[in-house]
Enzyme design. Structure first.
Site, PDB file in Angstrom:
ATOM      1  CB  ILE A   1      46.543  33.818  40.462  1.00  0.00           C
ATOM      2  CG1 ILE A   1      48.005  33.991  40.885  1.00  0.00           C
ATOM      3  CG2 ILE A   1      45.998  32.534  41.061  1.00  0.00           C
ATOM      4  CD1 ILE A   1      48.173  34.127  42.431  1.00  0.00           C
ATOM      5  CB  SER A   2      50.109  33.018  35.918  1.00  0.00           C
ATOM      6  OG  SER A   2      49.550  34.092  35.200  1.00  0.00           O
ATOM      7  CB  SER A   3      51.159  27.905  37.074  1.00  0.00           C
ATOM      8  OG  SER A   3      52.212  28.128  36.160  1.00  0.00           O
TER       9      SER A   3
END
Ligand code: SAH
Length: 223
Positions: A69-71
């Protein structure tokens, strides 16, 4: 006592969320609709149990299947530079956890999201259903498929956001943009530095390209 424990935990989440939003604002996320959406969507729900405690830290986290999951900051940044309105129709390539899909659903009219790993698509759909973002009446559709092969009516989307990096810009995605539509995409080899690009369609076959940021995404795979 249990209820005290959950109360403390809830307080903690609120505090961490506040700090995260302050950090995003400081780092250039000025669009208030975007920061509001980030405050609303419970990121911890999209993260495996053992990593939930890091949900409001500004970093990517593993979601299984070798994916992340991206930042929160990169999600906020990509959504901000897509210049969405409540009327926008958006295509997302790489559903992953479904977190960015939820954010997008709050900011635009319709989100189509494509994910190549069927288990991730299924789990994202279930989480979004549980949280009430994905219902018959709602504005999200998730499909299993590849972004390299995604076809739809030409000139359909106001924005396309790609969350995995191809080596070169897939031509099929450029076709799907409306005039003035924006394609937000990390491009480059994962071993080296990728660049986040914003490609705007000026007219059919005429595009501008802005190179915005060095980034590191998982590769956009072929199958
Ligand atoms: N925005 C997501 C990020 C997921 S990581 C989130 O917030 O969780 C990128 C995702 O792109 C992964 O789930 C990966 O499986 C998917 N992906 C990789 N190649 C793809 C392709 N060709 N088509 C569609 N999805 C792809």
């Amino acid at each position: 006592m249990d209820s005290d424990y959950f109360y403390m935990q809830e307080l903690n989440i609120q505090q961490q969320k506040k700090e995260l939003i302050a950090q995003l604002k400081k780092n250039g996320i000025k669009n208030e609709q975007v920061t509001e959406a980030i405050s609303k969507v419970p990121r911890e729900e999209f993260i495996p149990q053992n990593l939930k405690k890091y949900a409001y830290e500004n970093r990517p986290l593993s979601i299984g299947y070798g994916q992340t999951i991206s930042s929160p900051e990169i999600v906020a940044y990509m959504v901000q530079i897509a210049n969405l309105t409540k009327e926008s129709k958006v295509l997302e390539i790489g559903t992953g956890s479904g977190y960015q899909t939820a954010i997008l659903s709050l900011l635009c009219n319709k989100v189509f999201s494509i994910e190549i790993i069927s288990e991730l698509a299924e789990s994202a759909k279930n989480i979004l259903k549980k949280l009430g973002y994905y219902t018959d009446k709602n504005n999200i559709e998730i499909h299993v498929g590849s972004g390299y092969l995604t076809k739809y009516k030409d000139s359909s989307f106001d924005a396309i956001i790609v969350t995995a990096a191809p080596l070169t810009i897939p031509e099929n995605l450029k076709k799907l943009l409306k005039i003035n539509g924006r394609l937000i995409i990390p491009v480059g080899d994962g071993l080296y530095q990728q660049e986040l690009l914003r490609i705007t369609k000026l007219e059919n076959d005429k595009f501008t390209e802005e190179r915005l940021l060095p980034v590191k995404f998982v590769p956009m795979v072929n199958s």
